[in-house]
Write a protein that holds these residues in place. Structure first.
Motif, short mmCIF file in Angstrom:
data_model
loop_
_atom_site.label_atom_id
_atom_site.label_comp_id
_atom_site.label_asym_id
_atom_site.label_seq_id
_atom_site.Cartn_x
_atom_site.Cartn_y
_atom_site.Cartn_z
N UNK A 1 0.82 -1.21 0.00
CA UNK A 1 0.00 0.00 0.00
C UNK A 1 0.85 1.26 0.00
N UNK A 2 2.14 1.10 0.31
CA UNK A 2 3.03 2.25 0.41
C UNK A 2 2.78 3.06 1.67
N UNK A 3 2.35 2.39 2.74
CA UNK A 3 2.03 3.08 3.99
C UNK A 3 3.30 3.66 4.61
N UNK A 4 3.31 4.97 4.83
CA UNK A 4 4.47 5.65 5.39
C UNK A 4 4.06 6.62 6.49
N UNK B 1 3.73 10.11 7.86
CA UNK B 1 3.58 11.38 7.16
C UNK B 1 4.65 12.40 7.53
N UNK B 2 5.25 12.24 8.70
CA UNK B 2 6.25 13.21 9.14
C UNK B 2 7.64 12.91 8.60
N UNK B 3 8.00 11.63 8.60
CA UNK B 3 9.37 11.27 8.23
C UNK B 3 9.48 10.63 6.85
N UNK B 4 8.35 10.13 6.32
CA UNK B 4 8.41 9.43 5.05
C UNK B 4 8.93 8.01 5.18
N UNK B 5 9.18 7.56 6.40
CA UNK B 5 9.67 6.21 6.63
C UNK B 5 8.53 5.21 6.53
N UNK C 1 -0.53 3.23 19.47
CA UNK C 1 -0.92 4.33 18.59
C UNK C 1 -0.62 4.01 17.12
N UNK C 2 0.52 3.38 16.89
CA UNK C 2 0.88 3.01 15.52
C UNK C 2 -0.09 1.98 14.95
N UNK C 3 -0.50 1.03 15.79
CA UNK C 3 -1.43 -0.01 15.34
C UNK C 3 -2.83 0.55 15.17
N UNK C 4 -3.31 1.20 16.21
CA UNK C 4 -4.73 1.59 16.30
C UNK C 4 -5.06 2.79 15.40
N UNK C 5 -4.10 3.67 15.16
CA UNK C 5 -4.37 4.86 14.37
C UNK C 5 -3.74 4.74 12.98
N UNK C 6 -2.42 4.65 12.93
CA UNK C 6 -1.73 4.67 11.64
C UNK C 6 -2.03 3.44 10.79
N UNK C 7 -1.93 2.27 11.39
CA UNK C 7 -2.11 1.04 10.62
C UNK C 7 -3.55 0.88 10.15
N UNK D 1 8.81 1.46 11.19
CA UNK D 1 8.60 2.18 12.45
C UNK D 1 7.95 1.27 13.49
N UNK D 2 6.93 0.53 13.05
CA UNK D 2 6.22 -0.34 13.98
C UNK D 2 7.09 -1.49 14.46
N UNK D 3 7.85 -2.08 13.56
CA UNK D 3 8.74 -3.16 13.97
C UNK D 3 9.81 -2.66 14.95
N UNK D 4 10.31 -1.47 14.70
CA UNK D 4 11.28 -0.89 15.62
C UNK D 4 10.66 -0.68 17.00
N UNK D 5 9.42 -0.19 17.02
CA UNK D 5 8.76 0.04 18.31
C UNK D 5 8.43 -1.27 19.01
N UNK D 6 8.03 -2.29 18.26
CA UNK D 6 7.84 -3.61 18.84
C UNK D 6 9.13 -4.07 19.52
N UNK D 7 10.26 -3.86 18.85
CA UNK D 7 11.55 -4.28 19.40
C UNK D 7 11.89 -3.55 20.69
N UNK D 8 11.67 -2.24 20.72
CA UNK D 8 11.95 -1.46 21.93
C UNK D 8 11.05 -1.91 23.07
N UNK D 9 9.76 -2.11 22.79
CA UNK D 9 8.81 -2.54 23.82
C UNK D 9 9.18 -3.91 24.36
#
Length: 370
Positions: free
Chosen positions: A292-295, A297-301, A348-354, A306-314
């Motif tokens: 889908x090209x989901x990125x 909006x602030x960083x273009x990443x 927030x990444x799951x519930x809003x962005x995803x 981003x979500x996998x990185x946050x999963x790792x930190x958590x």
């Protein structure tokens, strides 16, 4: 002169139209992006995650049933230890399927029958004393399932010898333990049979994105599980994030304690991330979002990065709370709260962005105050 010219022009336009239609119908249709094939994604979930996961859990549940039956038939320290080990193994396997609370599992409220904690020990004792109980009543939800077995196998007396003596002396204790496991087996059998029957096809063929679609139901179940039952249930509530006072007695597997509560939590978190990423080369949430090209909006990443990185930190924060969650919730409460905060960022990444990228509407309400 005008009529022949008009007639010729009409023939020319007709010929062009016919030629165009023939060219369109005989050419290959546009090929859809295979990574955006929702039916393929649903099929992958059904055949490679849900059904095999349920099969493995069913095997562990059968062993638990056999070991608890052996214990109630002949209560000894050895048979108690074997029943307890079977309970731990099944409880860990449960963490790998609890997030599938959609379809048949949602219809029978599977989680309510299996893993609502803390358990109601006074209510269990009352049930045992009277010999009268109904596991379908709302008041009986915290008196059954794995948390009830935690109390029955680990908490009815001060040590193993005393627990064994309690079961030797009390037919009502033996009956209640048997009935709790029987109810779990009966309820899960309904879910397992439907996935091995007609529901699997119904699930993979319901390919829309509306609230009644398989994708919507699965994503809502996934988001709810991470937010309410993993982030809040396993960490936030025992840490006192919502109340300001730590409540370590609200951890999962409270009566056994030791390393199991953290093992349950880390297994659940790993399962959530594995469900997201799937297997290399196969349809997954990650591959679908990437297609889908989901990125951000602030960083273009890429959102998946981003979500996998946050999963790792958590997960790192969660894993660092060991080895025993019970003392950690008080002695290292700030660490537990920090873990909760990292998990909240993933929420927030799951519930809003995803969900926004998927075109899915969040249909549940979480009211824990955050």
């Amino acid at each position: 002169m005008k009529k022949p010219v008009l007639f010729a022009l009409l023939l020319l336009l007709t010929a062009v139209g016919v030629f165009s239609c023939q060219k369109t119908s005989s050419g290959d249709p546009p090929s859809p992006n295979p990574s955006l094939d929702r039916k393929a994604l649903l099929t992958q979930w059904a055949d490679s995650l849900v059904k095999p996961g349920y099969q493995r859990f069913n095997d562990k549940l059968d062993i638990l049933s056999a070991k608890t039956a052996a214990f109630t038939t002949a209560p000894t320290t050895a048979s108690l230890v074997e029943a307890r080990q079977a309970w731990q193994a099944a409880y860990l396997e449960w963490q790998k399927v609890e997030l599938f609370e959609f379809g048949p599992a949602q219809s029978v409220s599977l989680r309510n029958h299996f893993n609502i904690y803390p358990t109601d020990a006074p209510g269990i004792n009352q049930n045992i004393s009277t010999g009268s109980y109904n596991f379908e009543l709302a008041t009986a939800i915290p008196q059954q399932g794995f948390p009830a077995l935690d109390y029955l196998l680990n908490g009815v007396a001060l040590n193993d010898a005393a627990i064994v003596q309690q079961y030797v002396a009390s037919a009502n204790h033996r009956r209640y333990l048997t009935d709790v496991v029987a109810k779990m087996s009966q309820t899960f059998a309904l879910v397992y049979a439907q996935w091995n029957g007609s529901y699997r096809d119904a699930f993979i063929n319901n390919t829309g994105t509306d609230a009644s679609s398989s994708l919507s139901r699965a994503i809502n179940a996934y988001s709810l599980y991470y937010e309410r039952y993993l982030r809040a249930g396993k960490v936030g509530i025992p840490a006192g994030v919502m109340t300001g006072t730590s409540r370590p007695e609200k951890i999962e597997a409270y009566y056994l304690k030791g390393s199991l509560p953290l093992q349950l939590a880390t297994t659940a978190h790993t399962t959530v991330q594995q469900f997201f990423n799937g297997r290399a080369g196969r349809p997954s949430l990650k591959s679908y979002l990437d297609a889908l090209g989901a990125k951000d909006s602030r960083t273009g990443q890429l959102l998946t990065d981003i979500l996998n990185n946050q999963f790792g930190v958590a997960f790192q924060r969660l894993n660092s709370l060991g080895p025993d969650l019970f003392p950690t919730m008080t002695a290292r409460n700030a660490d537990a709260v920090a873990c909760y905060n990292e998990m909240q960022r993933a929420v927030r990444l799951i519930k809003v962005d995803m969900t926004s990228a998927l075109g899915i509407t969040v249909t549940y309400v979480d009211n824990d105050g955050d």
